[in-house]
Design a protein around this motif. Structure first.
Motif, mmCIF file in Angstrom:
data_model
loop_
_atom_site.group_PDB
_atom_site.id
_atom_site.type_symbol
_atom_site.label_atom_id
_atom_site.label_comp_id
_atom_site.label_asym_id
_atom_site.label_seq_id
_atom_site.Cartn_x
_atom_site.Cartn_y
_atom_site.Cartn_z
ATOM 1 N N ARG A 89 0.814 -1.352 -0.061
ATOM 2 C CA ARG A 89 -0.062 -0.018 0.032
ATOM 3 C C ARG A 89 0.871 1.304 -0.058
ATOM 4 N NH1 ARG A 89 -3.487 -1.826 4.103
ATOM 5 N NH2 ARG A 89 -2.266 -0.767 5.686
ATOM 6 N N GLN A 90 1.879 1.199 0.523
ATOM 7 C CA GLN A 90 2.607 2.572 0.514
ATOM 8 C C GLN A 90 3.897 2.127 0.361
ATOM 9 O OE1 GLN A 90 2.446 3.025 5.056
ATOM 10 N NE2 GLN A 90 0.120 3.258 4.753
ATOM 11 N N THR A 91 4.163 0.906 0.308
ATOM 12 C CA THR A 91 5.905 1.714 0.133
ATOM 13 C C THR A 91 6.366 1.535 -1.556
ATOM 14 O OG1 THR A 91 6.991 0.652 2.067
ATOM 15 C CG2 THR A 91 8.418 0.663 -0.260
ATOM 16 N N ALA A 114 -7.674 8.276 -6.242
ATOM 17 C CA ALA A 114 -8.175 9.067 -4.307
ATOM 18 C C ALA A 114 -8.370 7.939 -3.402
ATOM 19 C CB ALA A 114 -9.573 9.545 -4.267
ATOM 20 N N LEU A 115 -8.621 6.546 -4.271
ATOM 21 C CA LEU A 115 -8.977 5.777 -3.198
ATOM 22 C C LEU A 115 -7.778 4.754 -2.694
ATOM 23 C CD1 LEU A 115 -11.491 3.517 -2.237
ATOM 24 C CD2 LEU A 115 -10.689 2.163 -4.949
ATOM 25 N N PRO A 116 -6.493 4.893 -2.973
ATOM 26 C CA PRO A 116 -6.428 3.929 -2.479
ATOM 27 C C PRO A 116 -5.737 5.312 -0.797
ATOM 28 C CG PRO A 116 -5.217 4.088 -4.119
ATOM 29 C CD PRO A 116 -6.043 5.034 -4.129
ATOM 30 N N SER A 120 -5.524 4.548 3.265
ATOM 31 C CA SER A 120 -4.434 4.447 4.054
ATOM 32 C C SER A 120 -4.692 5.464 5.194
ATOM 33 C CB SER A 120 -3.342 5.107 3.297
ATOM 34 O OG SER A 120 -2.976 4.107 2.090
ATOM 35 N N ARG A 121 -5.915 5.402 5.173
ATOM 36 C CA ARG A 121 -6.380 7.047 6.258
ATOM 37 C C ARG A 121 -5.320 7.946 5.582
ATOM 38 N NH1 ARG A 121 -6.774 2.743 9.292
ATOM 39 N NH2 ARG A 121 -8.832 2.155 9.482
ATOM 40 N N ARG A 122 -5.408 8.405 5.278
ATOM 41 C CA ARG A 122 -4.659 9.260 4.669
ATOM 42 C C ARG A 122 -5.864 10.284 4.100
ATOM 43 N NH1 ARG A 122 0.542 9.496 0.510
ATOM 44 N NH2 ARG A 122 0.329 11.824 0.604
ATOM 45 N N LYS A 123 -5.032 11.854 5.208
ATOM 46 C CA LYS A 123 -6.540 12.978 4.719
ATOM 47 C C LYS A 123 -6.405 12.810 3.000
ATOM 48 C CE LYS A 123 -7.772 16.699 6.252
ATOM 49 N NZ LYS A 123 -7.363 18.480 6.299
ATOM 50 N N GLU A 124 -8.025 13.078 2.765
ATOM 51 C CA GLU A 124 -7.927 12.160 0.747
ATOM 52 C C GLU A 124 -7.472 13.791 0.906
ATOM 53 O OE1 GLU A 124 -11.110 12.083 -2.667
ATOM 54 O OE2 GLU A 124 -10.969 11.211 -0.381
ATOM 55 N N ALA A 160 -0.953 7.998 -11.826
ATOM 56 C CA ALA A 160 -1.197 8.341 -11.031
ATOM 57 C C ALA A 160 -1.947 7.532 -9.865
ATOM 58 C CB ALA A 160 -2.788 9.473 -11.513
ATOM 59 N N VAL A 161 -2.836 6.429 -10.092
ATOM 60 C CA VAL A 161 -3.019 5.623 -8.613
ATOM 61 C C VAL A 161 -2.064 4.754 -8.115
ATOM 62 C CG1 VAL A 161 -4.333 3.872 -8.001
ATOM 63 C CG2 VAL A 161 -5.225 4.957 -10.005
ATOM 64 N N ALA A 162 -0.855 4.738 -8.784
ATOM 65 C CA ALA A 162 0.372 4.128 -8.085
ATOM 66 C C ALA A 162 0.889 5.215 -7.524
ATOM 67 C CB ALA A 162 1.126 3.467 -9.186
ATOM 68 N N LEU A 163 0.630 6.785 -7.802
ATOM 69 C CA LEU A 163 1.422 7.367 -7.039
ATOM 70 C C LEU A 163 0.721 7.896 -6.070
ATOM 71 C CD1 LEU A 163 3.074 9.251 -9.996
ATOM 72 C CD2 LEU A 163 4.093 8.221 -8.247
ATOM 73 N N SER A 164 -0.401 7.355 -5.588
ATOM 74 C CA SER A 164 -1.089 7.411 -4.725
ATOM 75 C C SER A 164 -0.760 8.056 -3.016
ATOM 76 C CB SER A 164 -2.974 7.885 -5.004
ATOM 77 O OG SER A 164 -2.830 6.726 -4.366
ATOM 78 N N ASN A 165 -0.028 6.884 -2.703
ATOM 79 C CA ASN A 165 0.286 7.178 -1.154
ATOM 80 C C ASN A 165 2.193 7.247 -1.491
ATOM 81 O OD1 ASN A 165 -2.030 6.888 0.072
ATOM 82 N ND2 ASN A 165 -1.864 4.556 0.290
ATOM 83 N N SER A 166 2.763 8.630 -2.600
ATOM 84 C CA SER A 166 3.591 8.152 -2.663
ATOM 85 C C SER A 166 5.073 7.968 -2.080
ATOM 86 C CB SER A 166 4.269 9.930 -1.114
ATOM 87 O OG SER A 166 3.487 10.772 -1.427
ATOM 88 N N PRO A 167 4.829 5.927 -2.752
ATOM 89 C CA PRO A 167 5.437 5.084 -2.889
ATOM 90 C C PRO A 167 7.175 5.467 -2.816
ATOM 91 C CG PRO A 167 4.251 5.355 -5.001
ATOM 92 C CD PRO A 167 3.966 6.376 -4.442
ATOM 93 N N ALA A 168 7.581 4.695 -2.264
ATOM 94 C CA ALA A 168 9.359 5.168 -2.531
ATOM 95 C C ALA A 168 9.750 5.021 -4.517
ATOM 96 C CB ALA A 168 9.914 4.753 -2.030
#
Ligand SMILES: Nc1ncnc2c1ncn2[C@@H]1O[C@H](COP(=O)(O)OP(=O)(O)OP(=O)(O)O)[C@@H](O)[C@H]1O
Length: 316
Positions: A89-91, A114-116, A120-124, A160-168
């Motif tokens: 989800r995050q890395t 926005a979904l991921p 991740s309970r990241r503020k949308e 864009a979806v793949a980047l949504s949680n700022s992965p490394a």
């Protein structure tokens, strides 16, 4: 050593053996790969060479039979179920070949991005959703569902979806596999823009020969190992004009193993064993059948190798 100097993707002697009905397939045979933070690298290779197996391991969906695999400092062998979910989800962010695997059909592009973040309970953050869609060149598709977009647009939204949680790290499996050449170039161009703007480490596994125009480094897998690498850089010619320089290198691992190209071996009829000679600035590899006598007595080759060993002795 600071974490910035650590590779974002590290594979050391990775082996993956599949067993079934009395046969054993060695899909990866001691694969070594290092990708540094911010690098954009393509992995290419013939069908069956082990590309998908490598990506499945890096995505945390499979484990190596032996060896070490790390992504952004996460050890993939020791991942428990919870940590694996967090890792996925995050890395890392994924772009798969098949659109249904990337996007939910009943959500718009903006909702898919926005979904991921929501999971991740990241503020949308609506601004972030818009920024990512713009960066991938699909801001105009924001309110469209996948079936209202072209294949290339869908893959750019997937980015864009793949980047949504700022992965490394972004891992892409044949992201242009179902696209024509022109659309592929758009998608690879978007991946390059993202890599340059955000510095996200990117690994693309592909058959697409046009990928080489978009990445500085292409790693070739052969028989489950990285065999050669092509590095590209811009240089100046005699007239001072910029041009692209591509250089192919053989990959050598930590203990000195390398694969000779098949055509070199066939041309010189090399098989089973070769002679090595250490020269001042290179290593010579000659077919065992050439020049020297089998007992290795006083010929030029054995003289060269004994000189090499005595040189080596002196430097110890
Ligand atoms: N689950 C599995 N069970 C048995 N053998 C497998 C499995 N997955 C892959 N293999 C075998 O491992 C080898 C490498 O397969 P892999 O799919 O990694 O190659 P690839 O380079 O991705 O090929 P392609 O480009 O055709 O997708 C092949 O010989 C394949 O048949």
């Amino acid at each position: 050593m600071g974490t910035e100097t650590q590779p974002h993707i590290l594979c050391e002697d990775v082996v993956r053996i599949f067993k079934g009905e009395g046969i054993e397939v060695q899909a990866l045979q001691g694969l070594n790969l290092r990708v540094m933070p911010g690098e954009m690298t393509a992995v290419v290779g013939a069908s069956g060479s082990g590309k998908s197996t490598l990506l499945t391991i890096l995505s945390g969906l499979d484990r190596p039979t032996a060896g070490r695999a790390q992504v952004a400092g996460v050890d993939l062998l020791g991942l428990g179920r919870k940590d694996r979910a967090r890792y996925q989800r995050q890395t890392v962010g994924f772009v798969w070949q098949q659109t249904p695997r990337n996007l939910l059909p009943y959500l718009t592009a903006a909702e898919n991005v926005a979904l991921p973040m929501a999971i991740s309970r990241r503020k949308e953050q609506q601004t972030r959703v818009n920024e990512l869609l713009e960066l991938a060149g699909v801001g105009h598709c924001k309110d469209r569902r996948p079936q209202e977009m072209s294949g290339g647009e869908q893959q750019r939204v997937a980015l864009a979806v793949a980047l949504s949680n700022s992965p490394a790290v972004i891992l892409a499996d044949e992201p242009t596999g179902e696209l024509d050449e022109h659309t592929s170039a758009d998608v690879l161009g978007a991946m390059r823009t993202v890599n340059e703007e955000l510095g996200t480490t990117t690994l693309i596994v592909t058959h697409d020969p046009t990928v080489s125009e978009h990445v500085k480094r292409t790693v070739q897998i052969r028989d489950g190992r990285c065999s050669t690498e092509t590095l590209r850089r811009t240089g100046l010619n005699n007239d001072g004009d910029e041009h692209l320089i591509a250089e192919e290198f053989a990959v050598i691992d930590r203990v000195g193993r390398l694969q000779l190209p098949q055509d070199f071996m066939q041309t010189l009829e090399m098989k089973d064993r070769v002679r090595l000679g250490l020269e001042p600035d290179h290593v010579r590899v000659t077919p065992a059948s050439s020049d020297a006598s089998p007992d290795g007595s006083t010929d030029a080759l054995s003289e060269a190798s004994s000189k090499a060993s005595s040189d080596a002795e002196e430097t110890r």
